[in-house]
Scaffold this active site. Structure first.
Site, PDB file in Angstrom:
ATOM      1  N   GLU A  35       1.100  -1.221  -0.170  1.00  0.00           N
ATOM      2  CA  GLU A  35      -0.077  -0.222   0.288  1.00  0.00           C
ATOM      3  C   GLU A  35       0.701   1.195  -0.250  1.00  0.00           C
ATOM      4  O   GLU A  35       1.820   1.333   0.894  1.00  0.00           O
ATOM      5  CB  GLU A  35      -0.677   0.449   1.325  1.00  0.00           C
ATOM      6  CG  GLU A  35      -1.811  -1.227   1.392  1.00  0.00           C
ATOM      7  CD  GLU A  35      -2.764  -0.902   2.119  1.00  0.00           C
ATOM      8  OE1 GLU A  35      -3.968  -1.498   2.299  1.00  0.00           O
ATOM      9  OE2 GLU A  35      -2.526  -1.089   3.389  1.00  0.00           O
TER      10      GLU A  35
ATOM     11  N   CYS B 297       2.902   8.683   1.309  1.00  0.00           N
ATOM     12  CA  CYS B 297       3.861   7.840   2.547  1.00  0.00           C
ATOM     13  C   CYS B 297       3.962   6.245   1.540  1.00  0.00           C
ATOM     14  O   CYS B 297       3.272   5.751   1.392  1.00  0.00           O
ATOM     15  CB  CYS B 297       2.549   7.800   2.819  1.00  0.00           C
ATOM     16  SG  CYS B 297       2.888   6.357   4.779  1.00  0.00           S
TER      17      CYS B 297
ATOM     18  N   CYS C 259       6.168  -6.747   8.004  1.00  0.00           N
ATOM     19  CA  CYS C 259       6.990  -6.130   8.957  1.00  0.00           C
ATOM     20  C   CYS C 259       7.755  -7.346   9.685  1.00  0.00           C
ATOM     21  O   CYS C 259       7.535  -8.037   9.999  1.00  0.00           O
ATOM     22  CB  CYS C 259       6.697  -5.417   9.876  1.00  0.00           C
ATOM     23  SG  CYS C 259       8.513  -3.823  10.297  1.00  0.00           S
TER      24      CYS C 259
ATOM     25  N   CYS D 222       5.945  -3.954  16.866  1.00  0.00           N
ATOM     26  CA  CYS D 222       6.054  -2.887  17.567  1.00  0.00           C
ATOM     27  C   CYS D 222       3.824  -3.392  17.701  1.00  0.00           C
ATOM     28  O   CYS D 222       2.730  -3.387  16.948  1.00  0.00           O
ATOM     29  CB  CYS D 222       5.531  -1.262  17.032  1.00  0.00           C
ATOM     30  SG  CYS D 222       7.242  -1.408  16.690  1.00  0.00           S
TER      31      CYS D 222
ATOM     32  N   CYS E 284       0.788  -1.069  16.050  1.00  0.00           N
ATOM     33  CA  CYS E 284       0.980  -1.390  14.154  1.00  0.00           C
ATOM     34  C   CYS E 284       0.558  -2.501  13.853  1.00  0.00           C
ATOM     35  O   CYS E 284       0.732  -3.257  13.830  1.00  0.00           O
ATOM     36  CB  CYS E 284       2.397  -1.336  14.487  1.00  0.00           C
ATOM     37  SG  CYS E 284       2.712  -0.905  12.689  1.00  0.00           S
TER      38      CYS E 284
ATOM     39  N   GLY F 124       6.246  -1.267   6.792  1.00  0.00           N
ATOM     40  CA  GLY F 124       8.000  -2.360   7.003  1.00  0.00           C
ATOM     41  C   GLY F 124       9.061  -1.217   7.283  1.00  0.00           C
ATOM     42  O   GLY F 124       8.726   0.334   8.104  1.00  0.00           O
ATOM     43  N   GLU F 125       9.404  -1.762   8.016  1.00  0.00           N
ATOM     44  CA  GLU F 125      11.356  -1.287   8.447  1.00  0.00           C
ATOM     45  C   GLU F 125      12.029  -1.370   7.281  1.00  0.00           C
ATOM     46  O   GLU F 125      13.086  -1.497   6.843  1.00  0.00           O
ATOM     47  CB  GLU F 125      11.583  -1.907   9.651  1.00  0.00           C
ATOM     48  CG  GLU F 125      13.007  -1.535   9.873  1.00  0.00           C
ATOM     49  CD  GLU F 125      13.644   0.396  10.830  1.00  0.00           C
ATOM     50  OE1 GLU F 125      12.542   0.549  11.231  1.00  0.00           O
ATOM     51  OE2 GLU F 125      13.860   0.730   9.768  1.00  0.00           O
TER      52      GLU F 125
ATOM     53  N   SER G 164      11.470   7.229   8.651  1.00  0.00           N
ATOM     54  CA  SER G 164      11.309   6.863  10.110  1.00  0.00           C
ATOM     55  C   SER G 164      11.518   5.568  10.038  1.00  0.00           C
ATOM     56  O   SER G 164      11.832   4.468   9.395  1.00  0.00           O
ATOM     57  CB  SER G 164      10.093   6.700   9.895  1.00  0.00           C
ATOM     58  OG  SER G 164       9.872   6.595  11.196  1.00  0.00           O
TER      59      SER G 164
ATOM     60  N   SER H 228      11.113   6.508  15.189  1.00  0.00           N
ATOM     61  CA  SER H 228       9.986   6.458  15.922  1.00  0.00           C
ATOM     62  C   SER H 228      10.307   5.862  17.880  1.00  0.00           C
ATOM     63  O   SER H 228      10.361   4.662  17.525  1.00  0.00           O
ATOM     64  CB  SER H 228       8.914   5.119  15.877  1.00  0.00           C
ATOM     65  OG  SER H 228       9.000   4.874  14.338  1.00  0.00           O
ATOM     66  N   LEU H 229       9.753   6.927  18.251  1.00  0.00           N
ATOM     67  CA  LEU H 229      10.693   6.609  19.516  1.00  0.00           C
ATOM     68  C   LEU H 229       8.973   6.439  21.002  1.00  0.00           C
ATOM     69  O   LEU H 229       9.516   4.686  21.385  1.00  0.00           O
ATOM     70  CB  LEU H 229      11.317   7.640  20.251  1.00  0.00           C
ATOM     71  CG  LEU H 229      11.717   7.968  21.785  1.00  0.00           C
ATOM     72  CD1 LEU H 229      12.223   7.500  21.458  1.00  0.00           C
ATOM     73  CD2 LEU H 229      12.334   9.652  21.903  1.00  0.00           C
ATOM     74  N   HIS H 230       8.160   6.759  20.818  1.00  0.00           N
ATOM     75  CA  HIS H 230       6.646   6.241  21.910  1.00  0.00           C
ATOM     76  C   HIS H 230       7.231   6.433  22.949  1.00  0.00           C
ATOM     77  O   HIS H 230       5.942   6.513  23.668  1.00  0.00           O
ATOM     78  CB  HIS H 230       6.419   4.765  21.121  1.00  0.00           C
ATOM     79  CG  HIS H 230       6.854   5.111  19.415  1.00  0.00           C
ATOM     80  ND1 HIS H 230       5.721   6.473  18.440  1.00  0.00           N
ATOM     81  CD2 HIS H 230       6.317   4.010  18.753  1.00  0.00           C
ATOM     82  CE1 HIS H 230       5.221   6.263  17.396  1.00  0.00           C
ATOM     83  NE2 HIS H 230       6.643   5.275  17.384  1.00  0.00           N
TER      84      HIS H 230
ATOM     85  N   ASN I 254      -3.612   5.260  16.171  1.00  0.00           N
ATOM     86  CA  ASN I 254      -5.040   5.163  14.810  1.00  0.00           C
ATOM     87  C   ASN I 254      -5.130   3.836  15.078  1.00  0.00           C
ATOM     88  O   ASN I 254      -4.948   2.955  15.170  1.00  0.00           O
ATOM     89  CB  ASN I 254      -4.608   5.210  13.928  1.00  0.00           C
ATOM     90  CG  ASN I 254      -4.050   6.548  13.097  1.00  0.00           C
ATOM     91  OD1 ASN I 254      -5.187   7.698  13.217  1.00  0.00           O
ATOM     92  ND2 ASN I 254      -3.134   7.053  13.163  1.00  0.00           N
TER      93      ASN I 254
ATOM     94  N   CYS J 210      -1.385   6.635  10.010  1.00  0.00           N
ATOM     95  CA  CYS J 210      -0.043   5.995   9.989  1.00  0.00           C
ATOM     96  C   CYS J 210      -0.672   4.357  10.952  1.00  0.00           C
ATOM     97  O   CYS J 210      -0.636   4.341  11.653  1.00  0.00           O
ATOM     98  CB  CYS J 210       0.926   6.670  11.410  1.00  0.00           C
ATOM     99  SG  CYS J 210       0.868   7.937  10.694  1.00  0.00           S
TER     100      CYS J 210
HETATM  101  N1  SAH Z   1       8.881   0.994  10.831  1.00  0.00           N
HETATM  102  C1  SAH Z   1       9.237   2.154  10.324  1.00  0.00           C
HETATM  103  C2  SAH Z   1       8.196   3.465   8.862  1.00  0.00           C
HETATM  104  C3  SAH Z   1       7.213   2.695   8.765  1.00  0.00           C
HETATM  105  S1  SAH Z   1       6.288   2.846  10.415  1.00  0.00           S
HETATM  106  C4  SAH Z   1       8.951   2.721  11.778  1.00  0.00           C
HETATM  107  O1  SAH Z   1       8.740   1.676  12.757  1.00  0.00           O
HETATM  108  O2  SAH Z   1       9.324   4.194  12.246  1.00  0.00           O
HETATM  109  C5  SAH Z   1       5.169   4.729  10.542  1.00  0.00           C
HETATM  110  C6  SAH Z   1       5.003   5.283  12.082  1.00  0.00           C
HETATM  111  O3  SAH Z   1       3.403   5.185  11.934  1.00  0.00           O
HETATM  112  C7  SAH Z   1       6.297   4.896  12.835  1.00  0.00           C
HETATM  113  O4  SAH Z   1       6.198   5.987  14.072  1.00  0.00           O
HETATM  114  C8  SAH Z   1       4.963   4.298  13.465  1.00  0.00           C
HETATM  115  O5  SAH Z   1       5.644   4.043  15.375  1.00  0.00           O
HETATM  116  C9  SAH Z   1       3.728   5.179  12.968  1.00  0.00           C
HETATM  117  N2  SAH Z   1       2.433   4.108  14.008  1.00  0.00           N
HETATM  118  C10 SAH Z   1       2.292   2.621  14.026  1.00  0.00           C
HETATM  119  N3  SAH Z   1       0.905   2.431  14.196  1.00  0.00           N
HETATM  120  C11 SAH Z   1       0.669   3.483  14.195  1.00  0.00           C
HETATM  121  C12 SAH Z   1      -1.131   3.697  14.322  1.00  0.00           C
HETATM  122  N4  SAH Z   1      -1.200   2.379  14.616  1.00  0.00           N
HETATM  123  N5  SAH Z   1      -1.308   4.667  14.952  1.00  0.00           N
HETATM  124  C13 SAH Z   1      -0.222   5.651  15.175  1.00  0.00           C
HETATM  125  N6  SAH Z   1       1.052   5.782  14.621  1.00  0.00           N
HETATM  126  C14 SAH Z   1       1.278   4.479  14.347  1.00  0.00           C
HETATM  127 FE1  SF4 Z   2       7.635  -2.729  11.446  1.00  0.00          FE
HETATM  128 FE2  SF4 Z   2       7.401   0.093  12.152  1.00  0.00          FE
HETATM  129 FE3  SF4 Z   2       5.184  -1.212  12.008  1.00  0.00          FE
HETATM  130 FE4  SF4 Z   2       6.909  -1.674  14.340  1.00  0.00          FE
HETATM  131  S1  SF4 Z   2       5.921   0.690  13.821  1.00  0.00           S
HETATM  132  S2  SF4 Z   2       5.832  -2.918  13.775  1.00  0.00           S
HETATM  133  S3  SF4 Z   2       8.785  -1.043  12.296  1.00  0.00           S
HETATM  134  S4  SF4 Z   2       5.928  -0.974  10.393  1.00  0.00           S
END
Ligand code: SAH
Ligand code: SF4
Length: 386
Positions: free
Chosen positions: A111, A125, A132, A136, A139, A187-188, A219, A241-243, A318, A361
């Site tokens: 996508e 995006c 992946c 996380c 995600c 993906g990463e 990212s 992606s710190l969180h 989200n 996201c």
């Molecule tokens: N794998 C990479 C890039 C893809 S994710 C990474 O993790 O950075 C892109 C962004 O969306 C990241 O910051 C991720 O943490 C965030 N993300 C993932 N799931 C989410 C969700 N359910 N709601 C909001 N942001 C989310």
């Molecule tokens: Fe993979 Fe990024 Fe989602 Fe983590 S946030 S599972 S690294 S796509």
């Protein structure tokens, strides 16, 4: 359910012709010579012509490359392709966000999402992998096991499809609506750095798609050993992606933290090539109700990023089907943002876009699944052109 072909491990019987749009200029010239269809003395000129047709005019058919002789075109077309992937589905959100589900190879579906009014004009995006390897917990993509890395051509194709849809060829068209690229799809990206770097070389080339490296953001969830190479090879902007600001919590939300903890991550970010006040890193922080969203969490976050030229992007969580978390309420997010703002950080709250079509996201996921080699061969045979 869609079955998936893992081309990185198994070669289908009838290998698909290589797509020239995933090759850098040098690779393109070399491929033309190696295939025997272009005389080495003409390789540079031919590569320049084809490059311009593909990346400036956006053509998808060799027949439109009218400055190349008919016979030469036919010979090249026998070995190579400049076609787009199949668009399996195109959805448009009420807020104007567009999402495409692309089928780039038998069973490989990814996508890409275009978000208007983000960055200078609008951002695409892009995905770097199908699925992946990381998990996380907030995600959606993380629930889809890795099928395979995308090739450079498959990454570039996402940009081309968006340009087609926005009718933005040729590439020097004024007032382009696609101005920024973010590697924030499936993906990463740092586990697929070779192809990501090649794709960035292609899409930033001034005689083609021409999106400046400063408008391309990669990212990562924190693959620390690859950060330096990312900066050196791509010159792209960095997002992390710190969180969470504590290791015990980040270990849960972003399990890669158990391998590279927050201290290691921050040291890697500090050393990111080209980092300065003019080129800040973006820290992404997803707002999870009751998990990481208190004023104390905000203060801990300030401690963690201290001394680093940074922006902090707060992302309202989200939701997705089966997800474990809830989004923090708006007042909580605003209080959190105010603490960061008072400390001098620009900390925009990312307005959720495209939620109604699961394009926001972390909501991306395709139906592709990994299947055994024998099944892959069957699919390839069934799908091979007769
Ligand atoms: N794998 C990479 C890039 C893809 S994710 C990474 O993790 O950075 C892109 C962004 O969306 C990241 O910051 C991720 O943490 C965030 N993300 C993932 N799931 C989410 C969700 N359910 N709601 C909001 N942001 C989310
Ligand atoms: Fe993979 Fe990024 Fe989602 Fe983590 S946030 S599972 S690294 S796509």
């Amino acid at each position: 359910m869609t079955l998936t072909l893992d081309l990185s491990r198994a070669t289908p019987k009838a290998a698909a012709p290589a797509n020239l749009s995933g090759m850098t200029r040098a690779e393109l010239a070399a491929a033309l010579v190696e295939s025997g269809v272009v005389d080495p003395r003409q390789a540079k000129m031919r590569a320049t012509q084809i490059w311009r047709w593909m990346h400036h005019f956006g053509v998808t058919d060799f027949d439109r490359m009218t400055d190349i002789g008919k016979e030469a075109r036919a010979a090249i077309a026998e070995r190579f392709t400049v076609a787009r992937p199949e668009i399996v589905e195109r959805q448009v959100s009420v807020d104007g966000t567009r999402k495409w589900l692309l089928r780039t190879a038998p069973g490989i579906e990814v996508e890409a999402v275009y978000i208007p009014d983000v960055g200078r004009a609008g951002a695409l995006c892009v995905s770097s992998q199908v699925g992946c390897t990381l998990n996380c917990t907030f995600c959606h993509t993380g629930t889809q096991p890795l099928v395979r890395n995308l090739t450079a051509a498959e990454i570039v194709a996402q940009v081309q499809v968006c340009r087609d849809d926005l009718e933005e060829w040729p590439s020097d068209k004024a007032d382009r609506r696609l101005s920024n690229i973010v590697f924030m799809g499936m993906g990463e990206p740092l586990y697929n750095l070779d192809n990501v770097a090649a794709a960035i070389d292609i899409i930033s080339d001034n005689e083609g798609i021409g999106i400046s490296r400063r408008r391309i953001t990669v990212s990562t969830s924190g693959v620390v050993p690859e950060l330096k190479a990312l900066g050196e090879r791509t010159g792209a902007m960095l997002a992390i992606s710190l969180h969470a600001a504590r290791d015990d919590l980040r270990d849960i939300l972003v399990p890669l933290n158990k391998k590279y903890d927050i201290a290691q991550l921050m040291a890697g970010v500090q050393a990111y090539p080209g980092l300065s006040n003019a080129r800040r890193v973006t820290f992404e922080y997803v707002m999870l109700n009751g998990v990481n969203d208190t004023p104390a969490d905000a203060k801990a976050l300030l401690q963690v990023v201290k001394g680093i030229p940074a922006k902090i992007n707060l992302i309202p969580y989200n939701p997705w089907p089966g997800g474990l978390y809830e989004c923090s309420d708006w007042g909580t997010i605003e209080t959190f943002a105010a603490i960061l703002n008072r400390a001098g950080y620009a900390s925009p709250i990312r307005t959720p876009r495209g939620r109604d079509i699961l394009a926001a996201c972390g909501q991306l996921k395709s139906e592709s699944e990994k299947v055994r080699a024998s099944a892959q061969r069957k699919i390839a045979e069934a799908e091979a052109p007769q």
